[in-house]
Design a protein around this motif. Structure first.
Motif, PDB file in Angstrom:
ATOM      1  N   MET A 226      12.909  69.733  13.194  1.00  0.00           N
ATOM      2  CA  MET A 226      14.270  70.155  13.510  1.00  0.00           C
ATOM      3  C   MET A 226      15.032  68.996  14.124  1.00  0.00           C
ATOM      4  O   MET A 226      14.487  68.242  14.933  1.00  0.00           O
ATOM      5  N   LYS A 227      16.287  68.878  13.756  1.00  0.00           N
ATOM      6  CA  LYS A 227      17.145  67.866  14.359  1.00  0.00           C
ATOM      7  C   LYS A 227      17.799  68.438  15.619  1.00  0.00           C
ATOM      8  O   LYS A 227      18.422  69.499  15.589  1.00  0.00           O
ATOM      9  N   VAL A 228      17.656  67.691  16.707  1.00  0.00           N
ATOM     10  CA  VAL A 228      18.129  68.150  18.009  1.00  0.00           C
ATOM     11  C   VAL A 228      19.000  67.072  18.627  1.00  0.00           C
ATOM     12  O   VAL A 228      18.741  65.870  18.463  1.00  0.00           O
ATOM     13  N   GLY A 229      20.055  67.489  19.336  1.00  0.00           N
ATOM     14  CA  GLY A 229      20.915  66.557  20.045  1.00  0.00           C
ATOM     15  C   GLY A 229      21.117  66.977  21.485  1.00  0.00           C
ATOM     16  O   GLY A 229      20.876  68.134  21.854  1.00  0.00           O
ATOM     17  N   ILE A 230      21.545  66.022  22.299  1.00  0.00           N
ATOM     18  CA  ILE A 230      21.813  66.272  23.721  1.00  0.00           C
ATOM     19  C   ILE A 230      23.164  65.676  24.059  1.00  0.00           C
ATOM     20  O   ILE A 230      23.410  64.491  23.808  1.00  0.00           O
ATOM     21  N   ILE A 231      24.037  66.470  24.625  1.00  0.00           N
ATOM     22  CA  ILE A 231      25.280  65.963  25.211  1.00  0.00           C
ATOM     23  C   ILE A 231      25.127  66.032  26.728  1.00  0.00           C
ATOM     24  O   ILE A 231      24.719  67.055  27.278  1.00  0.00           O
ATOM     25  N   GLY A 232      25.441  64.937  27.390  1.00  0.00           N
ATOM     26  CA  GLY A 232      25.154  64.811  28.814  1.00  0.00           C
ATOM     27  C   GLY A 232      23.791  64.163  29.000  1.00  0.00           C
ATOM     28  O   GLY A 232      23.062  64.455  29.953  1.00  0.00           O
ATOM     29  N   ALA A 233      23.460  63.246  28.092  1.00  0.00           N
ATOM     30  CA  ALA A 233      22.109  62.684  28.044  1.00  0.00           C
ATOM     31  C   ALA A 233      21.810  61.690  29.155  1.00  0.00           C
ATOM     32  O   ALA A 233      20.657  61.297  29.324  1.00  0.00           O
ATOM     33  N   THR A 234      22.820  61.260  29.925  1.00  0.00           N
ATOM     34  CA  THR A 234      22.565  60.273  30.969  1.00  0.00           C
ATOM     35  C   THR A 234      22.393  60.888  32.355  1.00  0.00           C
ATOM     36  O   THR A 234      22.063  60.185  33.304  1.00  0.00           O
ATOM     37  N   GLY A 235      22.615  62.191  32.481  1.00  0.00           N
ATOM     38  CA  GLY A 235      22.348  62.856  33.750  1.00  0.00           C
ATOM     39  C   GLY A 235      20.858  63.091  33.941  1.00  0.00           C
ATOM     40  O   GLY A 235      20.038  62.833  33.043  1.00  0.00           O
TER      41      GLY A 235
ATOM     42  N   LEU B 296      10.955  65.185  27.669  1.00  0.00           N
ATOM     43  CA  LEU B 296      10.186  66.312  27.157  1.00  0.00           C
ATOM     44  C   LEU B 296      10.203  66.367  25.633  1.00  0.00           C
ATOM     45  O   LEU B 296       9.169  66.621  24.994  1.00  0.00           O
ATOM     46  N   LEU B 297      11.354  66.108  25.040  1.00  0.00           N
ATOM     47  CA  LEU B 297      11.471  66.219  23.587  1.00  0.00           C
ATOM     48  C   LEU B 297      10.726  65.111  22.863  1.00  0.00           C
ATOM     49  O   LEU B 297      10.338  65.270  21.703  1.00  0.00           O
ATOM     50  N   GLN B 298      10.509  63.971  23.532  1.00  0.00           N
ATOM     51  CA  GLN B 298       9.716  62.908  22.926  1.00  0.00           C
ATOM     52  C   GLN B 298       8.267  63.341  22.715  1.00  0.00           C
ATOM     53  O   GLN B 298       7.545  62.755  21.904  1.00  0.00           O
ATOM     54  N   ASN B 299       7.841  64.378  23.418  1.00  0.00           N
ATOM     55  CA  ASN B 299       6.469  64.886  23.292  1.00  0.00           C
ATOM     56  C   ASN B 299       6.400  66.174  22.485  1.00  0.00           C
ATOM     57  O   ASN B 299       5.363  66.841  22.469  1.00  0.00           O
ATOM     58  N   HIS B 300       7.498  66.540  21.827  1.00  0.00           N
ATOM     59  CA  HIS B 300       7.554  67.791  21.067  1.00  0.00           C
ATOM     60  C   HIS B 300       7.275  67.490  19.601  1.00  0.00           C
ATOM     61  O   HIS B 300       8.014  66.746  18.960  1.00  0.00           O
ATOM     62  N   PRO B 301       6.235  68.065  19.021  1.00  0.00           N
ATOM     63  CA  PRO B 301       5.830  67.680  17.663  1.00  0.00           C
ATOM     64  C   PRO B 301       6.753  68.150  16.545  1.00  0.00           C
ATOM     65  O   PRO B 301       6.651  67.650  15.420  1.00  0.00           O
ATOM     66  N   GLU B 302       7.648  69.094  16.825  1.00  0.00           N
ATOM     67  CA  GLU B 302       8.514  69.635  15.775  1.00  0.00           C
ATOM     68  C   GLU B 302       9.951  69.134  15.882  1.00  0.00           C
ATOM     69  O   GLU B 302      10.834  69.638  15.193  1.00  0.00           O
ATOM     70  N   ILE B 303      10.200  68.146  16.731  1.00  0.00           N
ATOM     71  CA  ILE B 303      11.562  67.731  17.040  1.00  0.00           C
ATOM     72  C   ILE B 303      11.837  66.317  16.565  1.00  0.00           C
ATOM     73  O   ILE B 303      11.036  65.405  16.766  1.00  0.00           O
ATOM     74  N   GLU B 304      13.003  66.144  15.965  1.00  0.00           N
ATOM     75  CA  GLU B 304      13.562  64.817  15.738  1.00  0.00           C
ATOM     76  C   GLU B 304      14.786  64.699  16.639  1.00  0.00           C
ATOM     77  O   GLU B 304      15.765  65.434  16.464  1.00  0.00           O
ATOM     78  N   LEU B 305      14.727  63.844  17.614  1.00  0.00           N
ATOM     79  CA  LEU B 305      15.848  63.652  18.525  1.00  0.00           C
ATOM     80  C   LEU B 305      16.896  62.820  17.801  1.00  0.00           C
ATOM     81  O   LEU B 305      16.774  61.602  17.672  1.00  0.00           O
ATOM     82  N   ALA B 306      17.925  63.481  17.304  1.00  0.00           N
ATOM     83  CA  ALA B 306      18.842  62.868  16.351  1.00  0.00           C
ATOM     84  C   ALA B 306      20.166  62.414  16.952  1.00  0.00           C
ATOM     85  O   ALA B 306      20.881  61.629  16.327  1.00  0.00           O
ATOM     86  N   TYR B 307      20.515  62.891  18.137  1.00  0.00           N
ATOM     87  CA  TYR B 307      21.828  62.543  18.682  1.00  0.00           C
ATOM     88  C   TYR B 307      21.797  62.596  20.199  1.00  0.00           C
ATOM     89  O   TYR B 307      21.267  63.541  20.794  1.00  0.00           O
ATOM     90  N   LEU B 308      22.376  61.577  20.827  1.00  0.00           N
ATOM     91  CA  LEU B 308      22.590  61.562  22.269  1.00  0.00           C
ATOM     92  C   LEU B 308      24.058  61.294  22.527  1.00  0.00           C
ATOM     93  O   LEU B 308      24.626  60.360  21.962  1.00  0.00           O
TER      94      LEU B 308
ATOM     95  N   LEU C 286      21.652  72.015  19.770  1.00  0.00           N
ATOM     96  CA  LEU C 286      22.369  71.090  20.644  1.00  0.00           C
ATOM     97  C   LEU C 286      22.205  71.553  22.087  1.00  0.00           C
ATOM     98  O   LEU C 286      22.558  72.685  22.431  1.00  0.00           O
ATOM     99  N   PHE C 287      21.650  70.678  22.928  1.00  0.00           N
ATOM    100  CA  PHE C 287      21.572  70.934  24.365  1.00  0.00           C
ATOM    101  C   PHE C 287      22.816  70.351  25.023  1.00  0.00           C
ATOM    102  O   PHE C 287      23.163  69.182  24.781  1.00  0.00           O
ATOM    103  N   CYS C 288      23.457  71.123  25.872  1.00  0.00           N
ATOM    104  CA  CYS C 288      24.647  70.662  26.588  1.00  0.00           C
ATOM    105  C   CYS C 288      24.326  70.614  28.078  1.00  0.00           C
ATOM    106  O   CYS C 288      24.145  71.657  28.714  1.00  0.00           O
ATOM    107  N   ALA C 289      24.255  69.404  28.608  1.00  0.00           N
ATOM    108  CA  ALA C 289      23.929  69.198  30.024  1.00  0.00           C
ATOM    109  C   ALA C 289      25.146  68.604  30.714  1.00  0.00           C
ATOM    110  O   ALA C 289      25.126  67.474  31.201  1.00  0.00           O
ATOM    111  N   LEU C 290      26.218  69.391  30.738  1.00  0.00           N
ATOM    112  CA  LEU C 290      27.519  68.926  31.230  1.00  0.00           C
ATOM    113  C   LEU C 290      27.962  69.732  32.437  1.00  0.00           C
ATOM    114  O   LEU C 290      27.514  70.867  32.643  1.00  0.00           O
TER     115      LEU C 290
END
Length: 353
Positions: free
Chosen positions: A1-10, A19-31, A79-83
Motif C-alpha cells: 500500500m502507498k502511504v503518505g504523511i503530512i506533518g512529517a517533521t513533527g 514505525l512505517l519503515q518496519n511495516h512489511p505491507e507499506i511503501e512510504l510514498a509521500y512526506l 494519508l496520515f495527517c499530523a498537523l
C-alpha cells in the motif's frame, strides 16, 4: 500500500516514519510539511538516511510543498495527517473523494459536536459535515466501529491513557459517575516540536509543573467518550503535568466505586475487556505501571487498588505518548481499516534501560 504523511517533521510525524519503515505491507510514498517545504528529510533527520530513494517521484528527494494543496498529494491508499488543529479538516473531503483513507492525528475529528470544538479550540470547524463520518480510533474499545472506515480520528495521548482505564469500568456501572479526577503527567515531547519558552531545557529540567488547569483541550474529548461509556453525561477534573523527561504518560485516576463493588470486580472487568489484547497489560498485584515499561512501544500498562478507608478506586495507566498515544495507535488504526493484522509493524517491546 502507498502511504503518505503530512506533518512529517513533527515528533509524531517522525515516529510514523520510524514505525512505517518496519511495516512489511507499506511503501512510504509521500512526506509533506507545512513548515519545512523542500527540505531533504534525511538531512533534517539523519537517522532516516536512505529514505529519499523510496519516496514517490512526485515528491522529489525532499518534502512536499508547504501549501498543503490537494494537488500536492499523490495517489495514496492512506494519508496520515499530523498537523495542528484546523489544518486538516478543510482538505479532508478532497482526499476522501480521491479514494484516500485519512487518519488524522490532530484534533479536527475527535469531537462530534462542532460547537464544542469551536468553544475549546477557538476556531470554527471547517468541515462539520464530515464529523458524523469520522470514527474515534481507539481499537481496544471501538474495534468493530473502526474496521473498514475511511476517516479515523486518532485519539489524544491523555485521553488514550484515561479511557483505557476508565471506560470499561463505567460501561459496567462499577464506578460512580460523579467526582472523577484525572491527574496525568507527560513527557515534554507531548507539547510538540514547536519553539516555546516553557519547553526549553532550562525551563523544564529539574522542574515539575501543572498546566492547562481546568482548561486543557483534551477535557471535552475525555468527557465525550466517558459519557458514551457511562450512558449518561458526566464531567471530569483533568489536570495535566509536565515532567522533565522526553516520552511517556502516567495517569493516576480517582473514582468512587459503586456500593458493593470490590477490587476483584474491577480487575475482572479489565480482564474481560483486555484478555485478548496484545498491547494491553494488567499488572500483577503490587506492581505499578511505569512509563519506561512502554518506552518506544505500542503497549499500555494498568493497575488499580481500592482505598478501604475512602471507598475510592485508584487507577494507574502508563503508555508512550508518541506511540500508543499517537503514531503507534495510528498505525494500529491503519491496519484495521485496511484489513491487515492489527499488530503488523508494531511488535516491538519497550526499551530498558
Amino acid at each position: 500500500m502507498k502511504v503518505g504523511i503530512i506533518g512529517a517533521t513533527g515528533y509524531t510525524g517522525q515516529e510514523l516514519v520510524r514505525l512505517l519503515q518496519n511495516h512489511p505491507e507499506i511503501e512510504l510514498a509521500y512526506l509533506g510539511s507545512s513548515s519545512n517545504s523542500g527540505a531533504v528529510y534525511e538531512e533534517m533527520f539523519p537517522q532516516f538516511s536512505g529514505l529519499s530513494s523510496s519516496l514517490d517521484a512526485g515528491s522529489g528527494p525532499g518534502l512536499g510543498t508547504g501549501k498543503l494543496d490537494d494537488e500536492q498529494v499523490p495517489d495514496l491508499d492512506v494519508l496520515f495527517c499530523a498537523l495542528p488543529h484546523g489544518l486538516t479538516a478543510g482538505r479532508t473531503a478532497q482526499w476522501l473523494n480521491r479514494g484516500i483513507k485519512v487518519i488524522d492525528l490532530g484534533a479536527d475529528f475527535r469531537l462530534k459536536d462542532g460547537a464544542v470544538y469551536e468553544a475549546w479550540y477557538k476556531v470554527q470547524h471547517p468541515a462539520q459535515e464530515l464529523l458524523p463520518e469520522a470514527v474515534y480510533g481507539l481499537p481496544e474499545l471501538y474495534r468493530d466501529k473502526i474496521a473498514g472506515k475511511t476517516l479515523v480520528a486518532n485519539p489524544g495521548c491523555y485521553p488514550t491513557a484515561t479511557l483505557l482505564a476508565l471506560a470499561p469500568l463505567l460501561r459496567k456501572g462499577l464506578l460512580q459517575k460523579d467526582g472523577l479526577i484525572i491527574d496525568a503527567k507527560s513527557g515534554v515531547s507531548g507539547a510538540g516540536r514547536g519553539v516555546a519558552l516553557g519547553n526549553h531545557f532550562s525551563e523544564v529540567n529539574e522542574n515539575f509543573k501543572a498546566y492547562g488547569v481546568a482548561s486543557h483541550r483534551h477535557t471535552p474529548e475525555i468527557e465525550q467518550q466517558l459519557t458514551e461509556a457511562a450512558g449518561a453525561e458526566l464531567l471530569v477534573n483533568f489536570t495535566p503535568h509536565l515532567v522533565p523527561m522526553i516520552r511517556g504518560i502516567l495517569a493516576t485516576i480517582y473514582a468512587q466505586v459503586t456500593p458493593g463493588v470490590t477490587e476483584a470486580d474491577l480487575k475482572a472487568c479489565w480482564q474481560e475487556q483486555y484478555e485478548e489484547e496484545e498491547f494491553m497489560h494488567i499488572l500483577p498485584e503490587g506492581i505499578w505501571p511505569q512509563t519506561k515499561f512502554a518506552l518506544g512501544s505500542n503497549h499500555s500498562f494498568l493497575q488499580l487498588k481500592i482505598d478501604p478507608r475512602t471507598g475510592r478506586a485508584i487507577l494507574v495507566s502508563a503508555l508512550d505518548n508518541l506511540v500508543k498515544g499517537a503514531s503507534g495507535q495510528a498505525v494500529q488504526n491503519m491496519n484495521l481499516i485496511c484489513g491487515l493484522p492489527e499488530n503488523m509493524g508494531l511488535k516491538m517491546r519497550g526499551l530498558w534501560p
